[in-house]
Design a protein around this motif. Structure first.
Motif, mmCIF file in Angstrom:
data_model
loop_
_atom_site.group_PDB
_atom_site.id
_atom_site.type_symbol
_atom_site.label_atom_id
_atom_site.label_comp_id
_atom_site.label_asym_id
_atom_site.label_seq_id
_atom_site.Cartn_x
_atom_site.Cartn_y
_atom_site.Cartn_z
ATOM 1 N N ILE A 47 10.530 7.199 4.790
ATOM 2 C CA ILE A 47 10.082 7.476 6.148
ATOM 3 C C ILE A 47 8.785 6.738 6.441
ATOM 4 C CG2 ILE A 47 9.319 9.275 7.744
ATOM 5 C CD1 ILE A 47 11.156 11.212 6.303
ATOM 6 N N VAL A 48 7.875 6.709 5.470
ATOM 7 C CA VAL A 48 6.610 5.990 5.650
ATOM 8 C C VAL A 48 6.879 4.514 5.931
ATOM 9 C CG1 VAL A 48 4.487 5.246 4.505
ATOM 10 C CG2 VAL A 48 5.284 7.597 4.237
ATOM 11 N N PHE A 49 7.772 3.909 5.143
ATOM 12 C CA PHE A 49 8.056 2.484 5.312
ATOM 13 C C PHE A 49 8.750 2.206 6.637
ATOM 14 C CE2 PHE A 49 11.101 -1.023 4.977
ATOM 15 C CZ PHE A 49 10.228 -2.073 4.766
ATOM 16 N N PHE B 254 0.815 -1.215 0.000
ATOM 17 C CA PHE B 254 0.000 0.000 0.000
ATOM 18 C C PHE B 254 0.850 1.268 0.000
ATOM 19 C CE2 PHE B 254 -3.414 -2.862 1.434
ATOM 20 C CZ PHE B 254 -4.425 -2.452 0.568
ATOM 21 N N ILE B 255 2.042 1.203 0.580
ATOM 22 C CA ILE B 255 2.939 2.362 0.537
ATOM 23 C C ILE B 255 3.351 2.655 -0.903
ATOM 24 C CG2 ILE B 255 5.277 3.144 1.121
ATOM 25 C CD1 ILE B 255 4.879 1.689 3.832
ATOM 26 N N ALA B 256 3.670 1.594 -1.637
ATOM 27 C CA ALA B 256 4.056 1.770 -3.043
ATOM 28 C C ALA B 256 2.921 2.387 -3.849
ATOM 29 C CB ALA B 256 4.467 0.421 -3.642
ATOM 30 N N ILE B 257 1.701 1.899 -3.621
ATOM 31 C CA ILE B 257 0.540 2.449 -4.336
ATOM 32 C C ILE B 257 0.291 3.900 -3.926
ATOM 33 C CG2 ILE B 257 -1.968 2.276 -4.611
ATOM 34 C CD1 ILE B 257 -1.713 -0.723 -4.398
ATOM 35 N N GLY B 258 0.341 4.164 -2.611
ATOM 36 C CA GLY B 258 0.090 5.511 -2.124
ATOM 37 C C GLY B 258 1.100 6.512 -2.634
ATOM 38 N N ALA B 259 2.370 6.134 -2.672
ATOM 39 C CA ALA B 259 3.412 7.043 -3.154
ATOM 40 C C ALA B 259 3.197 7.388 -4.626
ATOM 41 C CB ALA B 259 4.784 6.417 -2.945
ATOM 42 N N ILE C 3 -2.019 3.544 6.311
ATOM 43 C CA ILE C 3 -1.151 4.170 5.310
ATOM 44 C C ILE C 3 -1.590 5.592 4.954
ATOM 45 C CG2 ILE C 3 -0.238 3.981 2.974
ATOM 46 C CD1 ILE C 3 0.928 2.043 5.118
ATOM 47 N N PRO C 4 -2.889 5.859 4.727
ATOM 48 C CA PRO C 4 -3.274 7.261 4.511
ATOM 49 C C PRO C 4 -2.922 8.153 5.697
ATOM 50 C CG PRO C 4 -5.036 5.798 3.804
ATOM 51 C CD PRO C 4 -4.033 4.945 4.518
#
Length: 337
Positions: A234-236, A124-129, A222-223
């Motif tokens: 940083i998110v990951f 989801f981080i990859a999609i969100g980025a 994730i949002p």
């Protein structure tokens, strides 16, 4: 922050190594004689402190190499995700109690749950980025979703819907339709042959239930962290460090699960705050003269809200909490095995 590929590889490799060391020390996978052991409070406390310690050290490392702003975003994200991971623990507690997982196997179930959560959140981080880079207006969507999630958390709390039967999800029912399920646990095996036919064990059913839960929480969390930083690294890392040590925290907080009754209100307040922050950021990016909330303010608000709700829970909770008597009795029963 421009992070080279080798730093990504080194970070993921280091986290994998930490999990393997944790597994080797705690679970003794090479020792058939000793078998799985129960997780003690003292052991859980030491490991929980260790994981929080390395997360803090990592944050200071970001401060040294990337500056105070980068470190502030990381710490705000880490505290937010750690708070949300405590909410994960409540649901894990209900799942483990509902399936009556023997205490000596609970840390294995939680380890699998953490690995699944890491994979889900990485996805989801990859999609969100990618979504944020392609369409800045996605912050409107994320902000509105977080506010909706906060309203749902409060609604579930007020309507007492938090003790839903997580052991009977759609995925669990589908597995039951495809394979027969053994009545008892057979060690940590996920399948077993009985009367000449392959059966799945309750251990597999627990992992399926936890996997579905991880998917739901990944959609929520994730949002939230993208509202604090747009940096995928940083998110990951904030997510990963929040999840590492989660199983130790589970055993450390197991006795307090029924007392942290106000934690939902704190998480809902943080969700609303971050949702408003994201919407203000989106308006600012689209040329509107609106104030933006700084990282420092976010950090102070998140720490303050969680401190108040945890202290209030411990001081004024009547003990009813979020965990019903059925789950508590199930936990006490498996703990005595």
């Amino acid at each position: 922050m421009d992070v080279p590929l080798w730093v990504w590889i080194a970070t993921i490799g280091a986290m994998a190594a930490i999990l393997l060391i944790d597994l080797a020390i705690v679970d003794h996978p090479w020792s058939k004689k000793s078998g799985p052991r129960e997780f003690g409070m003292k052991q859980a406390a030491w490991w929980a402190a260790f994981y929080v310690g390395i997360a803090i050290l990592f944050g200071f490392g970001l401060w040294y190499f990337g500056g105070a702003t980068v470190a502030g975003e990381y710490f705000a994200g880490f505290i937010t995700e750690k708070s949300l991971s405590v909410d994960n623990l409540f649901v894990f507690y209900l799942i483990i109690g509902g399936f009556a997982v023997p205490r000596r196997y609970q840390h294995e179930v939680l380890l699998v749950g953490i690995v699944i959560a890491l994979v889900m959140r990485g996805f989801f981080i990859a999609i969100g980025a990618q979504a944020i880079n392609a369409w800045s207006e996605v912050f409107y969507v994320f902000g509105a979703f977080l506010i909706y999630t906060a309203v749902k958390i409060v609604h579930d709390h007020l309507s007492n819907d938090e003790d839903a039967d997580y052991t009977d999800s759609f995925a669990v029912r589908m597995v039951k339709k495809v394979w027969p399920v053994a009545d008892d646990y057979h060690g940590s095996h996920m399948t077993v042959r009985l009367n000449g036919r392959r059966h799945v064990t309750p251990m597999l059913m627990v992992i399926v239930a936890i996997g579905v839960t991880d998917l739901v929480f990944a959609v929520d969390s994730i949002p939230a962290i993208f509202g604090l930083t747009k940096d995928p690294y940083i998110v990951f890392t904030a997510n990963a460090f929040a999840l590492l040590g989660l199983r130790q925290l589970y055993f450390l907080l197991a006795g307090l699960m029924d007392r942290l009754s106000y934690i939902s209100w704190g998480l809902a307040a943080i969700m609303v705050f971050i949702g408003v922050k994201m919407i203000l950021h989106a308006l600012h990016e689209n040329g509107f003269a609106v104030p933006e909330i700084s990282t420092g303010t976010s950090l102070v608000v998140i720490i303050g809200v969680m401190t108040v709700t945890i202290v209030a829970s411990l001081l004024w909770s009547g003990g009813g909490g979020r965990t019903g008597e059925k789950e508590l009795e199930a936990e006490r029963g498996v703990a005595s095995e």
